[in-house]
Structure formats: C-alpha cells, structure tokens
Write an enzyme that holds these catalytic residues in place. Sequence first.
Site, PDB file in Angstrom:
ATOM      1  N   GLN A 283      30.458   7.646  39.801  1.00 38.94           N
ATOM      2  CA  GLN A 283      31.809   7.081  39.915  1.00 38.94           C
ATOM      3  C   GLN A 283      31.829   5.569  39.699  1.00 38.94           C
ATOM      4  OE1 GLN A 283      30.121   8.639  42.320  1.00 38.94           O
ATOM      5  NE2 GLN A 283      30.558   7.843  44.370  1.00 38.94           N
TER       6      GLN A 283
ATOM      7  N   ASN B 246      19.355   6.612  39.343  1.00 42.77           N
ATOM      8  CA  ASN B 246      18.755   7.945  39.251  1.00 42.77           C
ATOM      9  C   ASN B 246      19.192   8.626  37.949  1.00 42.77           C
ATOM     10  OD1 ASN B 246      21.386   8.826  39.673  1.00 42.77           O
ATOM     11  ND2 ASN B 246      21.062   9.281  41.824  1.00 42.77           N
TER      12      ASN B 246
ATOM     13  N   GLN C 105       4.845   2.595  42.797  1.00 40.79           N
ATOM     14  CA  GLN C 105       5.889   3.191  41.965  1.00 40.79           C
ATOM     15  C   GLN C 105       6.276   4.575  42.458  1.00 40.79           C
ATOM     16  OE1 GLN C 105       6.786   0.190  40.692  1.00 40.79           O
ATOM     17  NE2 GLN C 105       7.711   1.603  39.249  1.00 40.79           N
TER      18      GLN C 105
ATOM     19  N   GLU D  50       7.121   2.591  31.165  1.00 36.89           N
ATOM     20  CA  GLU D  50       7.987   1.498  31.617  1.00 36.89           C
ATOM     21  C   GLU D  50       7.106   0.328  32.065  1.00 36.89           C
ATOM     22  OE1 GLU D  50      11.339   0.658  35.106  1.00 36.89           O
ATOM     23  OE2 GLU D  50       9.923   2.301  35.309  1.00 36.89           O
ATOM     24  N   HIS D  51       6.184   0.601  32.980  1.00 35.90           N
ATOM     25  CA  HIS D  51       5.215  -0.387  33.456  1.00 35.90           C
ATOM     26  C   HIS D  51       3.813   0.054  33.037  1.00 35.90           C
ATOM     27  CE1 HIS D  51       8.516  -0.366  36.548  1.00 35.90           C
ATOM     28  NE2 HIS D  51       8.454  -1.668  36.307  1.00 35.90           N
TER      29      HIS D  51
ATOM     30  N   ASP E 118       8.197  -6.882  39.669  1.00 31.90           N
ATOM     31  CA  ASP E 118       9.379  -6.360  40.353  1.00 31.90           C
ATOM     32  C   ASP E 118      10.130  -7.453  41.113  1.00 31.90           C
ATOM     33  OD1 ASP E 118       9.417  -3.763  39.562  1.00 31.90           O
ATOM     34  OD2 ASP E 118       8.638  -2.919  41.417  1.00 31.90           O
TER      35      ASP E 118
ATOM     36  N   HIS F   6       9.255   4.919  44.886  1.00 30.41           N
ATOM     37  CA  HIS F   6      10.632   4.669  44.450  1.00 30.41           C
ATOM     38  C   HIS F   6      11.514   5.897  44.660  1.00 30.41           C
ATOM     39  CE1 HIS F   6      11.387   0.731  42.811  1.00 30.41           C
ATOM     40  NE2 HIS F   6      10.191   0.709  42.241  1.00 30.41           N
TER      41      HIS F   6
ATOM     42  N   HIS G 290      36.541  -7.170  -4.415  1.00 27.74           N
ATOM     43  CA  HIS G 290      35.435  -8.041  -4.001  1.00 27.74           C
ATOM     44  C   HIS G 290      35.097  -9.023  -5.135  1.00 27.74           C
ATOM     45  CE1 HIS G 290      34.869  -5.229  -0.717  1.00 27.74           C
ATOM     46  NE2 HIS G 290      33.851  -5.945  -0.239  1.00 27.74           N
TER      47      HIS G 290
END
Length: 434
Positions: free
Chosen positions: A184, A207, A253, A320-321, A354, A256, A413
């Site tokens: 939302q 998420n 990690q 990602e890492h 981080d 998380h 043109h």
Amino acid sequence: MNIVKYPKREDWELLLKRPTQSFESIEGIVLEVFTEVQKNGDTAIQKYTEKFDGVSMGNFKLSEEEIAIAKVPNELADAINLAKSNIEIFHKAQIQNSKIVETSQGVQCWQEQRPISKVGLYIPGGTAPLFSTILMLAIPAQIAGCEEIILCTPPDKDGAINPAILYTAKLCDVTQIYKVGGIQAIAAMTFGTETVPKVYKIFGPGNQYVTVAKQFATRYEVAIDMPAGPSELLVYADETAIPKFVASDLLSQAEHGIDSQVVLVTTSEKVSSAILVELNAQLQKLPRKIIAEKAVENSKIFIVKTEKEAVDLINEYAPEHYILISENEDYFLDNIKNAGSVFIGNYTPESAGDYASGTNHTLPTNGYAKQYSGVSLASFMKIITFQKISESGIKKIGPSIELMAAAEGLGAHKNAVTLRLQSLKSTNNQYNEK
C-alpha cells in the site's frame, strides 16, 4: 547450510535459485491493492494497513512535532552522524561537472545533471527498523537537490514509528513522513492519495511483496531504483580466511529475514568445515536465531575444483554483496563481472557497507546485479543533453544530415536543414554582391 560438492555446470542454474516466491504467486494481491488504492486513496491505505500491519490508523502523516521530539541515545546519535559524514563524502565525490565538447567546428554538445524533483523512499520497519537505509537514500537525494523527499515506513502494533527512523529522517531533511508500509505504501506513492503525494521515482528495499509492488509501479509512469528484494551475501574464502569472521558475515545477512540467502564458495573442504562449525556455534547465540536459522536452511556451501570455476559460479549467481578473502585477490577482482558491492579481505565485513564506510547499501538482488547498479548520486539525477550549432557548424554537418534524412525517407527532417543552408547561402550571396 546445504553442502554442494563439485557441482556440474549444467546444474548451476537450478542450484543457484533464490528461495523466493514467483512473481505470479504475488501478483494477484499486489494488483488488488494497487487497484483499490488508485480508486479509493486514503480509505484503501487505512484498510490494508489494518489488514497487513494489524493497526488501525486515522491520520498516517507524521506531524513536525512528532518528528521533532524523536530522541535516540547519545552514543547512537554519534554513530549515525559518523555514518552520515562518510556517506556524504563518498556521494559528493560522484558529482560530475559538465564539459562542453566540440564534435565538429561550430557544433557544441554537452550534458548537465538535474535532480529528480519528487522522490519516494521506502524504509522497511517490520522485524528490523532500517534507519540506516534513510542515510543511504536521503543523503544522495539531498546532495542531488531533490525538492521533495517523501518517506513511507510501516507502523508498529501501537501505530508508532521507531525513534531512530524519525531521528535519522530529521537529520537528513526528509520532507514528509508517512506511517504506511508494504504494497500500500508503494501504491500510495505511485498514484498519490488525499494525503500521500505521487512521486516520480521510488527507492528502497523490501520483502518480496514490496519488490513486486515496485515493479508494478513502473506500469504507471513511475521509475524505481531497481528490483531490490530479500538480502543476500556470497563469500569466497580460501585458506587465508579467518573462519569465525566468515561465519559472522554469513549470519549477518541471514538474520535479515527468513527469505534471505547466504552462499559460501571455496575450493577447500577443510575451509568449509571450519566455517560451518563456527557458523553453528555463533547461530545459537543470536537474538534473531529463529530468523537466521530459517535463512541458513535455504543457503548453500559450494565446493568447487578451481578458482576459475569459483569465479564463473560467482558471476552466474551475481550476488548483492560479495566478500572476497583470497591469497589470489587480484585474480578474483580482475574477473568479477556481476556483483552489487564487493568487500575485500578479512577485515572488511559487509556490515561496514551497511552502515558507515560510506558506500551505498541499496543494491540489486536476485541476480539483478547482472544488469543493474546499486544506488548512487546518479540515481537521483537525470542527465539532460544540450547542443548549440553555429552558422559554420550547420554548414559543416548539414549536407550529411540531408543525405541521411533523405535515405530514411524523412523529407521534413531534410527540409529543416535545407532551409537553413539556403538561408545562409542567400545571405552570403547578398553580402558578396555588396
């Protein structure tokens, strides 16, 4: 962790899959929320906040008074300020000065950066209130010169926002804060409601539902930073790695969320065994043990035969890492193609990125490091190109433009150049007659 010894290349695709739900399995609920928010605005926001977050909200915009009274312990405030300083230094270094290039005599071209006027920041606040993400997003937005910085974050069961989120938002001059989370929140910033403004680009991790919601937002003329979903980490470790350090990074990690994934790649069974012993010991002491434990169940150790095979597997996973601990460091650095952010050596924990080293921690996940970069100052900018052509310049390139336009069958043109060239020729003839 699941140990995979000497996997065959034809099996990599299946073995490297993330433990995430498919887009299709989430699409239905995202479409439902988006449709209702677009139609009913604030009423829909209230409905889904009660349904998903378990709290009934009347006014979900925070007042200046609520933000002003937010306090954190002095030690934490000092830590946040140190991180803010380093992040500012790193991102200010990314400012680009425009340079005028003369592509032909009399033809000048250049680029200039302009800020995106209205940006939306999504800050997760469920099991872990990620106030550090405000630093990573609001600071470059501020440096870029964004006029409106809108922040949405989910309320707790009491309808409140963690003081550290409010303190950091105030420190970074966030324009407005809303107690709205999940799908939302993304829908609200996509369409705008009676209370929440519509933005031009949405930033921030979340998420799987937030990730799909952000992808939905792009259908409605709203840009996003990247498809940033559940966090992930890959470590390559050889005999020079300190096992307890590697184990702590993997768990950092894993804690998380249950849909996070951590991966260890090594050429040594001895190294993998030592790290696994440390990981299991440290896991028992974690405050978020249950969450980390479930993430670890979805995680893998790959034992491969050669460093070349390790590099290829890492690039295929596109983490990602990526933590690299190897005696042959240069080989791995020279050959990495796909990664969000790289951490080098035993004393460079992913946690540094981080929080406080200065680099940005909003990074592509789920293999998107193959085609996306992490957030940077440029993410909050648009690049506008400029050109200015003199009389001598249009004479120089005009005939080529006419030929190319005619070859493509675009007469208007061609005519736009022909008229100018004829005008200049006529003016020159008049001047010569005098």
